[in-house]
Scaffold this motif. Sequence first.
Motif, PDB file in Angstrom:
ATOM      1  N   ALA A 290       3.136 -28.672 -20.143  1.00 49.13           N
ATOM      2  CA  ALA A 290       2.027 -28.275 -20.350  1.00 49.13           C
ATOM      3  C   ALA A 290       1.817 -26.579 -20.659  1.00 49.13           C
ATOM      4  O   ALA A 290       1.974 -25.799 -20.610  1.00 49.13           O
ATOM      5  CB  ALA A 290       1.293 -27.861 -19.284  1.00 49.13           C
ATOM      6  N   LYS A 291       1.178 -26.919 -22.272  1.00 47.63           N
ATOM      7  CA  LYS A 291       1.462 -25.656 -22.804  1.00 47.63           C
ATOM      8  C   LYS A 291      -0.210 -24.981 -22.250  1.00 47.63           C
ATOM      9  O   LYS A 291       0.394 -23.974 -22.499  1.00 47.63           O
ATOM     10  CB  LYS A 291       1.024 -26.351 -24.493  1.00 47.63           C
ATOM     11  CG  LYS A 291       2.148 -26.846 -25.075  1.00 47.63           C
ATOM     12  CD  LYS A 291       2.510 -27.127 -26.656  1.00 47.63           C
ATOM     13  CE  LYS A 291       3.131 -28.161 -27.321  1.00 47.63           C
ATOM     14  NZ  LYS A 291       3.177 -28.266 -28.828  1.00 47.63           N
ATOM     15  N   LYS A 292      -0.861 -25.573 -21.789  1.00 48.33           N
ATOM     16  CA  LYS A 292      -2.127 -24.901 -21.760  1.00 48.33           C
ATOM     17  C   LYS A 292      -2.778 -25.149 -20.491  1.00 48.33           C
ATOM     18  O   LYS A 292      -3.376 -26.259 -20.376  1.00 48.33           O
ATOM     19  CB  LYS A 292      -3.548 -24.642 -22.552  1.00 48.33           C
ATOM     20  CG  LYS A 292      -4.566 -23.953 -22.175  1.00 48.33           C
ATOM     21  CD  LYS A 292      -5.262 -23.737 -23.721  1.00 48.33           C
ATOM     22  CE  LYS A 292      -6.134 -22.640 -23.260  1.00 48.33           C
ATOM     23  NZ  LYS A 292      -7.290 -22.877 -24.248  1.00 48.33           N
ATOM     24  N   VAL A 293      -2.235 -24.876 -19.297  1.00 51.22           N
ATOM     25  CA  VAL A 293      -3.044 -25.440 -18.299  1.00 51.22           C
ATOM     26  C   VAL A 293      -4.260 -23.669 -18.010  1.00 51.22           C
ATOM     27  O   VAL A 293      -4.454 -22.708 -17.506  1.00 51.22           O
ATOM     28  CB  VAL A 293      -2.036 -24.862 -17.123  1.00 51.22           C
ATOM     29  CG1 VAL A 293      -3.275 -25.376 -15.962  1.00 51.22           C
ATOM     30  CG2 VAL A 293      -1.360 -26.110 -17.216  1.00 51.22           C
ATOM     31  N   THR A 294      -5.764 -24.353 -17.643  1.00 46.19           N
ATOM     32  CA  THR A 294      -6.931 -23.095 -17.373  1.00 46.19           C
ATOM     33  C   THR A 294      -7.277 -23.992 -16.099  1.00 46.19           C
ATOM     34  O   THR A 294      -7.922 -24.483 -15.467  1.00 46.19           O
ATOM     35  CB  THR A 294      -7.729 -23.576 -18.414  1.00 46.19           C
ATOM     36  OG1 THR A 294      -7.383 -23.230 -19.358  1.00 46.19           O
ATOM     37  CG2 THR A 294      -9.037 -22.643 -18.036  1.00 46.19           C
TER      38      THR A 294
ATOM     39  N   ALA B 241      -0.604 -30.822 -23.268  1.00 43.72           N
ATOM     40  CA  ALA B 241      -1.718 -29.997 -24.398  1.00 43.72           C
ATOM     41  C   ALA B 241      -2.215 -29.142 -23.604  1.00 43.72           C
ATOM     42  O   ALA B 241      -2.196 -27.864 -24.267  1.00 43.72           O
ATOM     43  CB  ALA B 241      -1.836 -30.719 -25.644  1.00 43.72           C
ATOM     44  N   GLU B 242      -3.406 -29.726 -22.879  1.00 44.71           N
ATOM     45  CA  GLU B 242      -4.224 -28.874 -22.031  1.00 44.71           C
ATOM     46  C   GLU B 242      -4.552 -29.576 -20.627  1.00 44.71           C
ATOM     47  O   GLU B 242      -4.653 -30.504 -20.930  1.00 44.71           O
ATOM     48  CB  GLU B 242      -5.265 -28.484 -23.038  1.00 44.71           C
ATOM     49  CG  GLU B 242      -6.024 -27.751 -22.421  1.00 44.71           C
ATOM     50  CD  GLU B 242      -7.583 -27.298 -23.279  1.00 44.71           C
ATOM     51  OE1 GLU B 242      -8.456 -26.148 -22.749  1.00 44.71           O
ATOM     52  OE2 GLU B 242      -7.588 -27.520 -24.492  1.00 44.71           O
TER      53      GLU B 242
ATOM     54  N   THR C 156      -5.139 -19.050 -17.416  1.00 41.09           N
ATOM     55  CA  THR C 156      -4.794 -19.561 -18.281  1.00 41.09           C
ATOM     56  C   THR C 156      -2.816 -19.813 -18.593  1.00 41.09           C
ATOM     57  O   THR C 156      -2.553 -18.274 -18.326  1.00 41.09           O
ATOM     58  CB  THR C 156      -5.152 -19.333 -19.631  1.00 41.09           C
ATOM     59  OG1 THR C 156      -6.278 -19.277 -19.572  1.00 41.09           O
ATOM     60  CG2 THR C 156      -4.529 -20.102 -20.214  1.00 41.09           C
TER      61      THR C 156
ATOM     62  N   ARG D 121      -5.278 -32.919 -21.818  1.00 40.49           N
ATOM     63  CA  ARG D 121      -5.702 -33.493 -23.637  1.00 40.49           C
ATOM     64  C   ARG D 121      -4.643 -34.043 -23.854  1.00 40.49           C
ATOM     65  O   ARG D 121      -3.079 -33.450 -23.391  1.00 40.49           O
ATOM     66  CB  ARG D 121      -6.708 -32.324 -23.999  1.00 40.49           C
ATOM     67  CG  ARG D 121      -7.962 -32.152 -23.348  1.00 40.49           C
ATOM     68  CD  ARG D 121      -8.890 -31.134 -24.653  1.00 40.49           C
ATOM     69  NE  ARG D 121      -9.825 -30.982 -23.130  1.00 40.49           N
ATOM     70  CZ  ARG D 121     -11.060 -30.597 -22.605  1.00 40.49           C
ATOM     71  NH1 ARG D 121      -9.808 -30.036 -21.554  1.00 40.49           N
ATOM     72  NH2 ARG D 121     -11.798 -30.460 -22.254  1.00 40.49           N
TER      73      ARG D 121
ATOM     74  N   SER E 249       1.291 -21.844 -18.724  1.00 41.82           N
ATOM     75  CA  SER E 249       2.160 -22.705 -19.553  1.00 41.82           C
ATOM     76  C   SER E 249       3.060 -22.977 -18.368  1.00 41.82           C
ATOM     77  O   SER E 249       2.958 -22.684 -17.490  1.00 41.82           O
ATOM     78  CB  SER E 249       3.086 -22.586 -21.098  1.00 41.82           C
ATOM     79  OG  SER E 249       3.234 -21.251 -20.842  1.00 41.82           O
TER      80      SER E 249
ATOM     81  N   ASP F 145      -2.814 -15.569 -20.215  1.00 38.77           N
ATOM     82  CA  ASP F 145      -4.040 -15.071 -21.217  1.00 38.77           C
ATOM     83  C   ASP F 145      -3.748 -13.243 -21.495  1.00 38.77           C
ATOM     84  O   ASP F 145      -4.914 -12.912 -21.315  1.00 38.77           O
ATOM     85  CB  ASP F 145      -4.807 -15.596 -19.959  1.00 38.77           C
ATOM     86  CG  ASP F 145      -4.170 -14.908 -18.393  1.00 38.77           C
ATOM     87  OD1 ASP F 145      -3.682 -14.082 -18.312  1.00 38.77           O
ATOM     88  OD2 ASP F 145      -4.935 -15.677 -18.160  1.00 38.77           O
TER      89      ASP F 145
ATOM     90  N   ASP G 277      -6.737 -28.738 -18.159  1.00 37.62           N
ATOM     91  CA  ASP G 277      -8.218 -28.007 -17.828  1.00 37.62           C
ATOM     92  C   ASP G 277      -8.451 -28.514 -15.997  1.00 37.62           C
ATOM     93  O   ASP G 277      -9.247 -29.432 -15.611  1.00 37.62           O
ATOM     94  CB  ASP G 277      -9.085 -27.918 -18.027  1.00 37.62           C
ATOM     95  CG  ASP G 277     -10.762 -27.272 -17.801  1.00 37.62           C
ATOM     96  OD1 ASP G 277     -10.318 -25.935 -17.107  1.00 37.62           O
ATOM     97  OD2 ASP G 277     -11.993 -27.681 -18.514  1.00 37.62           O
TER      98      ASP G 277
END
Length: 234
Positions: free
Chosen positions: A65-69, A26-27, A80, A2, A82, A104, A29
Amino acid sequence: IRDGTLAWNRSAILRGQIQIDELTAAEIDLPRLPVGTASDGVTPEVKPFALPDLPVSVDIGTISAKKVTLGAPLLGEAVTLSLDGKMQLADGEGQARLNITRTDGKKGTVALEGSYGNVSRQLALDLLVEEGKDGIAARMIGLPGQPAITLAVAGAGPIDDFIAGIALSSDAQPRLTGEVGVKAVTDPKAPAGTRPERQFHATLKGDIAPLLPAEYRGFFGDQVALEATGARKP
């Protein structure tokens, strides 16, 4: 992915350069690994280590990447994190930096910085891994009590005579320290063009009892040492 961003210099291609100023998201997944194809069973020939010598240079100024899930199927629990870093590769010379941090609520960081040159054969490596109690590594290894762990590996020098220092601790207590080295040795009597013998040595010591199941601690005591040498013939 995303809000992904790829900012690059298109005209640099004409100069034989892949110049990417920013590769960010930004994200990201990743609930599971992608489905791969079956291997053909072919085992490639073992060759001396070398970076790929591409017809173009590659320069990525920012990887972020600010958020990697990551889904539970990957590491046994949902995670979670970064990440940020950068990399360069040109004429068989490369360097990279990567930082990964859990976001997280659990403590977990991986910091890696390294460089290598095919011509100079100089290697530099600096790795730091830290996890809080009940971390991923302690769980997957099966360490009793799943303690907080810290692992540091660092070294710099020619790959044909390279030594890396190693330090491992759990719950802020030193557990294992020492060094591992590799060296290329050529027999002066060998015919010209003979590949060198690859020698290695390891010297590690410390109190690893807290990392072992209780039934083994009495056997190993509070001090253990490993001294090993070996070689791979040409």
